[in-house]
Design an enzyme around this catalytic site. Structure first.
Site, PDB file in Angstrom:
ATOM      1  N   GLU A  32       0.917  -1.269  -0.247  1.00 28.72           N
ATOM      2  CA  GLU A  32      -0.067   0.033  -0.056  1.00 28.72           C
ATOM      3  C   GLU A  32       0.876   1.165  -0.116  1.00 28.72           C
ATOM      4  OE1 GLU A  32      -2.829   0.492   3.331  1.00 28.72           O
ATOM      5  OE2 GLU A  32      -3.742   2.102   2.344  1.00 28.72           O
TER       6      GLU A  32
ATOM      7  N   LYS B 198      -2.557  -2.206  -2.875  1.00 25.63           N
ATOM      8  CA  LYS B 198      -3.527  -1.604  -2.310  1.00 25.63           C
ATOM      9  C   LYS B 198      -3.305  -0.026  -3.044  1.00 25.63           C
ATOM     10  CE  LYS B 198      -6.175   0.043   1.640  1.00 25.63           C
ATOM     11  NZ  LYS B 198      -6.625  -0.598   2.667  1.00 25.63           N
TER      12      LYS B 198
HETATM   13  P1  13P Z   1      -9.206   4.484   4.073  1.00 23.44           P
HETATM   14  O1  13P Z   1     -10.151   3.661   3.247  1.00 23.44           O
HETATM   15  O2  13P Z   1     -10.063   5.205   5.240  1.00 23.44           O
HETATM   16  O3  13P Z   1      -8.293   5.229   3.209  1.00 23.44           O
HETATM   17  O4  13P Z   1      -8.538   3.299   4.807  1.00 23.44           O
HETATM   18  C1  13P Z   1      -7.750   2.280   4.088  1.00 23.44           C
HETATM   19  C2  13P Z   1      -6.634   1.863   4.771  1.00 23.44           C
HETATM   20  O5  13P Z   1      -6.368   0.697   4.943  1.00 23.44           O
HETATM   21  C3  13P Z   1      -5.407   2.928   4.852  1.00 23.44           C
HETATM   22  O6  13P Z   1      -4.431   2.405   5.443  1.00 23.44           O
END
Ligand code: 13P
Length: 340
Positions: A177, A219
């Site tokens: 991510e 992600k």
């Molecule tokens: P949000 O969808 O609130 O951005 O959170 C996703 C997430 O896991 C951030 O690390």
């Protein structure tokens, strides 16, 4: 390393019409969210709230997995069933956030690098025993005056790659991510440029660290206008730019891509996903891995009161359902049908 298990987990995470619930807010983030609805951030309240989400009847139709925080992985339902076991019994895969948070990057003012590599392999062994089959590591890239720096992008890509390699070795699917933050006054063009550079660096590092593209899930943050930019791009532009960047950078061998909501409104996050998932000829399935955009209405309805539980679960079920439709590109048609 059990590659058959990695392949099975990764495929299940992006199964048709399903996505991930990110419920891995650190206790600090949880405190901010709870404060906004007047709830004290105690361990028991965090357990009660997460339990409310996980035990929502029927939500397994839309959720392939849930990302948990360390504390939650060790907690139980009201009936004493460990959450990980409860979720697995429902056909929802338990996952775990394993990073230790984004910390200031030395000599790079205003920039962060995510920590948590020390002792990671040992922790992953324990998480596997506790039932986690995928993991998450979030890097944060900030757009601003003269940033992100090359240093910041590469430090984060390197850490993500080392984390991903450790996960695969432990038969746990890594979620990569690299979040490009939407905060700031930058244009959508600048967001696209930074997202592309970030993803390129990540996939180069992943390859250098022998991470199999087939057994990891990206992600991604969507390509959007900076929150304070006067020109806010519409749904189709966000979808086109985001998919263009992904096609340029993500290997076709990847099992799928999930998105974070990053502070977008609930409806915008759903509309953007729907527009992207409607596109023809995508090399991978696209779906959601939202925290705020799935949880906001439920948290506001719950307010820490047991009497609000059923209404909060209904609100959560609705958002999960809408995003399940969006992941198949069927959300807008469903809205139009309902309005007719
Ligand atoms: P949000 O969808 O609130 O951005 O959170 C996703 C997430 O896991 C951030 O690390």
């Amino acid at each position: 390393m059990d590659t058959a298990l990695l392949a099975k987990t990764a495929a299940a995470m992006v199964a048709k019409g399903k996505g991930l619930l990110a419920a891995d807010e650190s206790s600090g983030t949880c405190e901010t969210r709870f404060k906004s609805v007047g709830v004290e951030c105690t361990e028991e309240n965090r357990r009660a709230y997460r339990g409310l989400l996980f035990t929502t009847p029927g939500v397994e139709q839309y959720l392939s997995g849930v990302i948990l925080f360390d504390e939650t992985l060790r907690q139980k339902t009201n009936d004493g069933v460990p959450f990980a076991q409860y979720l697995s019994n429902k056909g929802i895969i338990p996952g775990i956030k394993v990073d230790a948070g984004a910390k200031n990057l030395a000599l790079c003012p205003g920039e962060k690098v995510t920590e948590g590599l020390d002792g990671l392999s040992k922790r992953l062994e324990e998480y596997f025993k506790l039932g986690a089959r995928f993991a998450k590591w979030r890097a944060v890239i900030t757009i601003g005056e003269g940033i992100p720096s090359h240093t910041c992008i590469y430090a984060n890509a390197h850490a993500l790659a080392r984390y991903a390699a450790a996960c695969q070795e432990a038969s746990i699917v890594p979620i990569i991510e690299p979040e490009v933050l939407l905060d700031g006054g930058h244009t959508i063009e600048r967001c696209e440029e930074v997202t592309e550079e970030t993803l390129r660096a990540c996939y180069a590092a992943l390859a250098a660290h022998r991470v199999a593209p087939e057994h990891q899930i990206l992600k991604a943050s969507m390509v959007v206008s900076g929150k304070n930019n006067a020109r806010q791009a519409g749904v189709d532009e966000v979808a086109e730019r985001t998919v263009r960047v992904l096609k340029r950078t993500v290997p076709a061998a990847a099992p799928g891509v999930v998105f974070l909501s990053g502070g977008q409104s609930d409806e915008a996050a759903t509309a953007h996903l729907n527009a992207m998932a409607s596109m023809k000829g995508l090399p991978w399935p696209l779906t959601f891995s939202y925290s705020r955009a799935l949880q906001n209405p439920a948290l506001k309805t719950w307010k820490g009161q047991a009497g609000n539980l059923a209404a909060a679960q209904k609100a959560f079920h609705h958002r999960a359902h809408m995003n399940g439709l969006a992941a198949q590109g069927k959300w807008r048609a469903e809205l139009e049908k309902q309005a007719a």
